[in-house]
Design a protein around this motif. Structure first.
Motif, PDB file in Angstrom:
ATOM      1  N   VAL A   1       0.848  -1.152  -0.037  1.00  0.00           N
ATOM      2  CA  VAL A   1       0.022   0.009  -0.053  1.00  0.00           C
ATOM      3  C   VAL A   1       0.830   1.307  -0.126  1.00  0.00           C
ATOM      4  N   ALA A   2       1.623   1.230   0.742  1.00  0.00           N
ATOM      5  CA  ALA A   2       2.740   2.473   0.710  1.00  0.00           C
ATOM      6  C   ALA A   2       3.375   2.557  -0.490  1.00  0.00           C
ATOM      7  N   SER A   3       3.968   1.362  -1.118  1.00  0.00           N
ATOM      8  CA  SER A   3       4.652   1.607  -2.519  1.00  0.00           C
ATOM      9  C   SER A   3       3.698   2.283  -3.300  1.00  0.00           C
ATOM     10  N   ALA A   4       2.304   1.772  -3.437  1.00  0.00           N
ATOM     11  CA  ALA A   4       1.311   2.103  -4.438  1.00  0.00           C
ATOM     12  C   ALA A   4       1.040   3.485  -4.227  1.00  0.00           C
ATOM     13  N   LEU A   5       0.800   4.149  -3.056  1.00  0.00           N
ATOM     14  CA  LEU A   5       0.502   5.554  -2.736  1.00  0.00           C
ATOM     15  C   LEU A   5       1.751   6.600  -3.264  1.00  0.00           C
ATOM     16  N   ILE A   6       3.027   5.802  -3.116  1.00  0.00           N
ATOM     17  CA  ILE A   6       4.080   6.588  -3.335  1.00  0.00           C
ATOM     18  C   ILE A   6       4.283   6.921  -4.760  1.00  0.00           C
ATOM     19  N   LEU A   7       3.906   5.621  -5.804  1.00  0.00           N
ATOM     20  CA  LEU A   7       3.964   5.674  -6.973  1.00  0.00           C
ATOM     21  C   LEU A   7       2.877   6.584  -7.837  1.00  0.00           C
ATOM     22  N   SER A   8       1.524   6.576  -7.077  1.00  0.00           N
ATOM     23  CA  SER A   8       0.431   6.949  -7.580  1.00  0.00           C
ATOM     24  C   SER A   8       0.599   8.746  -7.396  1.00  0.00           C
ATOM     25  N   ALA A   9       1.713   9.052  -6.657  1.00  0.00           N
ATOM     26  CA  ALA A   9       1.685  10.548  -6.315  1.00  0.00           C
ATOM     27  C   ALA A   9       2.831  10.901  -6.971  1.00  0.00           C
ATOM     28  N   ALA A  10       3.511  10.266  -7.672  1.00  0.00           N
ATOM     29  CA  ALA A  10       5.016  10.582  -8.461  1.00  0.00           C
ATOM     30  C   ALA A  10       4.860  11.607  -9.280  1.00  0.00           C
ATOM     31  N   SER A  11       3.892  11.586 -10.166  1.00  0.00           N
ATOM     32  CA  SER A  11       3.673  12.557 -11.101  1.00  0.00           C
ATOM     33  C   SER A  11       3.163  13.702 -10.789  1.00  0.00           C
ATOM     34  N   ALA A  12       2.511  13.784  -9.487  1.00  0.00           N
ATOM     35  CA  ALA A  12       2.228  15.226  -8.803  1.00  0.00           C
ATOM     36  C   ALA A  12       3.415  15.755  -8.170  1.00  0.00           C
ATOM     37  N   MET A  13       4.048  14.997  -7.543  1.00  0.00           N
ATOM     38  CA  MET A  13       5.324  15.466  -6.917  1.00  0.00           C
ATOM     39  C   MET A  13       6.228  15.942  -8.041  1.00  0.00           C
ATOM     40  N   ALA A  14       6.247  15.751  -9.238  1.00  0.00           N
ATOM     41  CA  ALA A  14       7.218  16.231 -10.174  1.00  0.00           C
ATOM     42  C   ALA A  14       6.765  17.719 -10.170  1.00  0.00           C
ATOM     43  N   GLN A  15       5.641  18.150 -10.098  1.00  0.00           N
ATOM     44  CA  GLN A  15       5.254  19.521 -10.148  1.00  0.00           C
ATOM     45  C   GLN A  15       5.077  20.086  -8.667  1.00  0.00           C
ATOM     46  N   CYS A  16       5.156  19.356  -7.865  1.00  0.00           N
ATOM     47  CA  CYS A  16       4.770  20.009  -6.507  1.00  0.00           C
ATOM     48  C   CYS A  16       5.900  20.999  -6.059  1.00  0.00           C
ATOM     49  N   ARG A  17       5.464  21.994  -5.596  1.00  0.00           N
ATOM     50  CA  ARG A  17       6.521  22.991  -5.058  1.00  0.00           C
ATOM     51  C   ARG A  17       6.855  23.112  -3.453  1.00  0.00           C
TER      52      ARG A  17
ATOM     53  N   TYR B   1     -10.471   7.220  -9.437  1.00  0.00           N
ATOM     54  CA  TYR B   1      -9.397   7.908  -8.556  1.00  0.00           C
ATOM     55  C   TYR B   1      -9.697   7.929  -7.124  1.00  0.00           C
ATOM     56  N   LEU B   2      -8.711   7.805  -6.202  1.00  0.00           N
ATOM     57  CA  LEU B   2      -8.757   7.962  -4.749  1.00  0.00           C
ATOM     58  C   LEU B   2      -8.560   9.489  -4.575  1.00  0.00           C
TER      59      LEU B   2
ATOM     60  N   SER C   1      -3.914  12.032  -3.702  1.00  0.00           N
ATOM     61  CA  SER C   1      -4.726  11.587  -4.611  1.00  0.00           C
ATOM     62  C   SER C   1      -4.056  11.010  -5.723  1.00  0.00           C
ATOM     63  N   GLY C   2      -4.843  10.149  -6.479  1.00  0.00           N
ATOM     64  CA  GLY C   2      -4.169   9.298  -7.535  1.00  0.00           C
ATOM     65  C   GLY C   2      -5.288   8.351  -7.979  1.00  0.00           C
ATOM     66  N   LEU C   3      -4.602   7.839  -9.159  1.00  0.00           N
ATOM     67  CA  LEU C   3      -5.377   6.534  -9.725  1.00  0.00           C
ATOM     68  C   LEU C   3      -5.801   5.664  -8.769  1.00  0.00           C
ATOM     69  N   LEU C   4      -6.890   5.261  -8.556  1.00  0.00           N
ATOM     70  CA  LEU C   4      -7.117   4.154  -7.608  1.00  0.00           C
ATOM     71  C   LEU C   4      -6.486   2.974  -7.898  1.00  0.00           C
ATOM     72  N   GLU C   5      -6.415   2.346  -9.200  1.00  0.00           N
ATOM     73  CA  GLU C   5      -5.656   1.180  -9.361  1.00  0.00           C
ATOM     74  C   GLU C   5      -4.313   1.242  -8.950  1.00  0.00           C
ATOM     75  N   ALA C   6      -3.810   2.294  -8.715  1.00  0.00           N
ATOM     76  CA  ALA C   6      -2.346   2.440  -8.442  1.00  0.00           C
ATOM     77  C   ALA C   6      -2.305   2.509  -6.663  1.00  0.00           C
ATOM     78  N   SER C   7      -3.166   2.863  -6.189  1.00  0.00           N
ATOM     79  CA  SER C   7      -3.395   3.175  -4.609  1.00  0.00           C
ATOM     80  C   SER C   7      -3.640   1.988  -3.889  1.00  0.00           C
ATOM     81  N   ALA C   8      -4.212   0.794  -4.176  1.00  0.00           N
ATOM     82  CA  ALA C   8      -4.379  -0.380  -3.636  1.00  0.00           C
ATOM     83  C   ALA C   8      -5.313  -0.156  -2.250  1.00  0.00           C
TER      84      ALA C   8
END
Length: 138
Positions: A6-22, A98-99, A117-124
């Motif tokens: 679950v932790a890995s999935a949440l990290i991956l689901s937020a990866a694209s958002a973190m690229a733009q996160c200030r 999405y979650l 937040s992110g795709l539900l399938e990536a969040s588990a």
């Protein structure tokens, strides 16, 4: 093992958002307690939204609420979520589930791209019990 997945999935689901996160990434526990609602929803429509006195132009996403995991929605089975066309944008795709950790900002629902937040399938995360258990440990 399940918690690690679950932790890995949440990290991956937020990866694209973190690229733009200030700012610093928000923990699941913090976001669960600061968001108005946490839900699973499917995007059914996306329409451009013009500038307003509080926001740049952006996109209004219509989201069918599949499950509320935390908080209470305003008694509706759909919600409009705004995403500003800026580096803080949280893009979504029509037809995807999405979650979502939903925040109210100037009378509009929004998603924090530095959040979880992110795709539900990536969040588990499928239900409130899993979400709360994960948030309690993180």
């Amino acid at each position: 093992m399940k918690t690690l997945f679950v932790a890995s999935a949440l990290i991956l689901s937020a990866a694209s958002a973190m690229a733009q996160c200030r700012t610093n990434h928000v923990t699941v526990s913090d976001e669960l307690h600061t968001s108005g609602e946490t839900l699973v929803g499917t995007v059914t429509d996306a329409q451009n939204a013009p500038d307003s006195s509080f926001h740049l132009d952006g996109v209004n996403y219509v989201v069918k609420v599949d499950r509320v995991l935390h908080g209470k929605m305003l008694g509706t089975d759909t919600v409009t979520i705004f995403s500003e066309n800026s580096p803080e944008k949280f893009p979504m795709q029509v037809g995807k589930q999405y979650l979502l950790f939903v925040h109210l900002n100037y009378n509009r629902y929004e998603i924090d791209n530095c959040g979880n937040s992110g795709l539900l399938e990536a969040s588990a995360i499928e239900n409130a019990k899993q979400l709360k258990a994960y948030a309690k440990n993180n």
